[in-house]
Scaffold this active site. Structure first.
Site, PDB file in Angstrom:
ATOM      1  CG  HIS A 145      -3.416  -3.647   3.124  1.00 28.40           C
ATOM      2  ND1 HIS A 145      -2.498  -3.266   4.073  1.00 28.40           N
ATOM      3  CD2 HIS A 145      -3.830  -2.509   2.525  1.00 28.40           C
ATOM      4  CE1 HIS A 145      -2.362  -1.950   4.064  1.00 28.40           C
ATOM      5  NE2 HIS A 145      -3.167  -1.462   3.124  1.00 28.40           N
ATOM      6  CB  CYS A 159      -0.987  -0.041   1.172  1.00 30.13           C
ATOM      7  SG  CYS A 159      -2.373   1.114   0.980  1.00 30.13           S
ATOM      8  CD  GLU A 166      -1.168  -6.240   5.383  1.00 26.43           C
ATOM      9  OE1 GLU A 166      -1.757  -5.210   5.772  1.00 26.43           O
ATOM     10  OE2 GLU A 166      -0.856  -6.430   4.195  1.00 26.43           O
TER      11      GLU A 166
END
Length: 261
Positions: A228, A125, A230
């Site tokens: 994202h 990001c 993660e």
């Protein structure tokens, strides 16, 4: 089976706390550290500032020498005055927020040092945006500055849920790592790449053309994504490829140091 001694040290950049009563830094959340650890790395938090006026930027040379890879995380917008005042396209005028010049300065120095030393970098990001502007690209302050915007990118209420489609260049490193050229991703951003860095290649796009992936072929591992992974927790192969590159980099550095003794 991963042997503990072979686990590379992965630095993870931090962000300001949003609590005005507690202005210290935080690593944002546990997802970054968990993703790195699950991939076989040892996560190491990197403060962009240190109390009592110590300049964390002065630590960058030692950080780059001692760590095997750096994960640049998400967070607030880049300040107007940061990155030499050249981060944003001149025609982009939307409002920005949650800026932190100390973080910008630290990450600018850290990204440049990683580039010079060929330390593996994964940008997520804001991390991808920092990668782009450090190396000569620009951003739009808000995706609404794109006349072709057709989809919503900032879905803060669905941080771990796919909200739009991306296509990935078939010949890109990103496609080879992920194992697909078309898929669904989450989306939490409002700034985006306008002009790619001269040595970079945008390799992924949303349906409305918003850049979603950036890589630099001449480096061992210099890659960023706008979503994202993660938080999605469905793309562990991206973190595995990053950690593997960091492990190889660390091993090569240690071998070079040993041979010079």
């Amino acid at each position: 089976m991963i042997i503990a001694a072979t686990r590379p040290l992965i630095g993870i950049t931090s962000r300001p706390r949003e609590d005005p009563e507690n202005p210290n830094w935080t690593m944002t959340d546990d997802h970054y550290a968990a993703s790195v650890a699950d991939a076989g790395g040892i996560p190491v938090a990197l403060p962009y500032t240190i109390p009592f006026g110590f300049d964390a930027t002065s630590l960058v040379p030692d950080i780059v020498r001692r760590l095997d890879g750096i994960l640049f995380t998400g967070g607030g917008d880049i300040a107007d005055c940061s990155f030499g005042g050249n981060a944003y396209a001149p025609e982009s005028h939307s409002q920005i927020s949650l800026t932190c010049t100390a973080r910008d300065a630290f990450e600018w120095a850290l990204m440049r040092a990683c580039w010079n030393a060929d330390v593996p970098v994964l940008g997520i990001c804001r991390g991808m945006q920092v990668m782009n502007v450090t190396l000569g690209g620009t951003l739009v302050r808000d995706i609404s500055d794109y006349p072709t915007k057709t989809i919503v990118h900032r879905r803060l209420d669905q941080p771990d849920t796919p909200v739009h489609h991306v296509r990935i260049a078939e010949t890109s490193r990103l496609a080879k790592i992920l194992g697909f050229t078309s898929g669904e991703v989450n989306s939490l951003h409002h700034e985006a790449i306008c002009k790619q860095a001269p040595e970079g290649h945008v390799v992924a796009w949303a349906e409305d053309g918003t850049p979603e992936g950036l890589e630099f072929a001449e480096k061992t591992f210099f890659l960023g994504v706008q979503w994202h992974p993660e938080k999605l927790r469905t793309q562990p192969q991206l973190f595995s490829a990053f950690v593997d590159a960091a492990r190889e980099h660390g091993a090569a550095e240690r071998a070079a140091q040993a041979s010079s003794l």
